[in-house]
Design a protein around this motif. Sequence first.
Motif, PDB file in Angstrom:
ATOM      1  N   LEU A 194       0.847  -1.122  -0.135  1.00 29.12           N
ATOM      2  CA  LEU A 194       0.120   0.078   0.031  1.00 29.12           C
ATOM      3  C   LEU A 194       0.906   1.142   0.096  1.00 29.12           C
ATOM      4  O   LEU A 194       0.724   2.157  -0.494  1.00 29.12           O
ATOM      5  CB  LEU A 194      -0.896  -0.123   1.366  1.00 29.12           C
ATOM      6  N   ARG A 211     -10.647  -2.980  -2.551  1.00 22.96           N
ATOM      7  CA  ARG A 211      -9.949  -2.129  -3.262  1.00 22.96           C
ATOM      8  C   ARG A 211     -10.335  -0.557  -2.634  1.00 22.96           C
ATOM      9  O   ARG A 211      -9.188   0.202  -2.387  1.00 22.96           O
ATOM     10  CB  ARG A 211      -9.717  -2.129  -4.432  1.00 22.96           C
ATOM     11  N   GLU A 212     -11.742  -0.573  -2.371  1.00 18.62           N
ATOM     12  CA  GLU A 212     -12.084   0.687  -2.128  1.00 18.62           C
ATOM     13  C   GLU A 212     -11.530   1.253  -0.770  1.00 18.62           C
ATOM     14  O   GLU A 212     -11.144   2.161  -0.390  1.00 18.62           O
ATOM     15  CB  GLU A 212     -13.510   1.013  -2.372  1.00 18.62           C
ATOM     16  N   ALA A 245      -4.897  -4.982  -1.585  1.00 20.66           N
ATOM     17  CA  ALA A 245      -6.301  -5.419  -1.349  1.00 20.66           C
ATOM     18  C   ALA A 245      -6.183  -7.122  -1.530  1.00 20.66           C
ATOM     19  O   ALA A 245      -7.082  -7.711  -1.176  1.00 20.66           O
ATOM     20  CB  ALA A 245      -7.253  -5.108  -2.648  1.00 20.66           C
ATOM     21  N   GLY A 279      -1.039   7.973  -5.135  1.00 15.07           N
ATOM     22  CA  GLY A 279      -2.473   7.576  -5.372  1.00 15.07           C
ATOM     23  C   GLY A 279      -3.199   8.510  -4.515  1.00 15.07           C
ATOM     24  O   GLY A 279      -2.793   9.857  -4.162  1.00 15.07           O
ATOM     25  N   ASP A 293       0.146   0.619  -4.511  1.00 13.62           N
ATOM     26  CA  ASP A 293      -0.543  -0.366  -5.121  1.00 13.62           C
ATOM     27  C   ASP A 293      -1.687  -0.989  -4.490  1.00 13.62           C
ATOM     28  O   ASP A 293      -1.607  -1.864  -3.690  1.00 13.62           O
ATOM     29  CB  ASP A 293       0.645  -1.607  -5.255  1.00 13.62           C
ATOM     30  N   VAL A 294      -2.740  -0.362  -4.630  1.00 17.92           N
ATOM     31  CA  VAL A 294      -3.950  -0.451  -3.988  1.00 17.92           C
ATOM     32  C   VAL A 294      -4.591  -1.987  -4.314  1.00 17.92           C
ATOM     33  O   VAL A 294      -4.968  -2.691  -3.574  1.00 17.92           O
ATOM     34  CB  VAL A 294      -5.236   0.509  -4.413  1.00 17.92           C
ATOM     35  N   THR A 295      -4.663  -2.285  -5.716  1.00 22.79           N
ATOM     36  CA  THR A 295      -4.898  -3.554  -6.032  1.00 22.79           C
ATOM     37  C   THR A 295      -4.237  -4.610  -5.219  1.00 22.79           C
ATOM     38  O   THR A 295      -4.600  -5.695  -4.988  1.00 22.79           O
ATOM     39  CB  THR A 295      -4.869  -3.580  -7.623  1.00 22.79           C
ATOM     40  N   ASN A 325      -8.766   0.140   0.825  1.00 16.19           N
ATOM     41  CA  ASN A 325      -7.476   0.373   0.898  1.00 16.19           C
ATOM     42  C   ASN A 325      -7.062   1.905   0.053  1.00 16.19           C
ATOM     43  O   ASN A 325      -6.516   2.581   0.441  1.00 16.19           O
ATOM     44  CB  ASN A 325      -6.875  -0.885   0.012  1.00 16.19           C
ATOM     45  N   ARG A 326      -7.814   2.040  -0.933  1.00 16.56           N
ATOM     46  CA  ARG A 326      -7.747   3.501  -1.553  1.00 16.56           C
ATOM     47  C   ARG A 326      -8.390   4.635  -0.667  1.00 16.56           C
ATOM     48  O   ARG A 326      -7.702   5.664  -0.779  1.00 16.56           O
ATOM     49  CB  ARG A 326      -8.700   3.174  -2.791  1.00 16.56           C
TER      50      ARG A 326
END
Length: 181
Positions: free
Chosen positions: A71, A105-106, A80, A139, A75-77, A108-109
């Motif tokens: 993170l 993902r949301e 996740a 990000g 790298d959010v994906t 973590n984003r």
Amino acid sequence: MIGGMRLRWLPGPLTGLALAVAACGSGDGPRTDVKTPPTDTRSAQPSAIPTPTGSVDPAAARVIRAWADTLRRGDVTGAARYFALPSLVSNGTPALQLRTRADVREFNRALPCGAKVIKLVPAAHGFVLATFRLTERPGAGSCGSGTGATARTGLRVRKGHITDWLRVPDEEPPPDSTTTS
């Protein structure tokens, strides 16, 4: 709702669990052991209520560090992928159940900061109490004035994935010796 995703709110028992995780296993500062009263005052000695001891499971430590490192790189994906489905999260909110990869993902984003693991301590109910140093990350979001501060989270890892992520209160700073009461 985080972003546009629908999440299931979970009731208050998770709040109690978060407080229990926060209270267990820090090992810093003075400690008062709670004793159970003896049943027979002639011969029984008080016994301490057991608290988590030992060390953090190395596999859980690897998952927590890898998630934080991923993170922090933005790298959010990838971050996740370290979460199980479903998983429970609470970042100062009522507990949310993340049911899909998109939900994870949301979540973590939505975390504005990156984080570097600085301490891992075993806690009650299979949790690991992680202390992080907050950083900026590529990000969405901006850590801003939080950069350099610490944050604590109770995480539970099972079968190589984070199943529970609960923000817990930060450690109390040591008392200022120059302050008088």
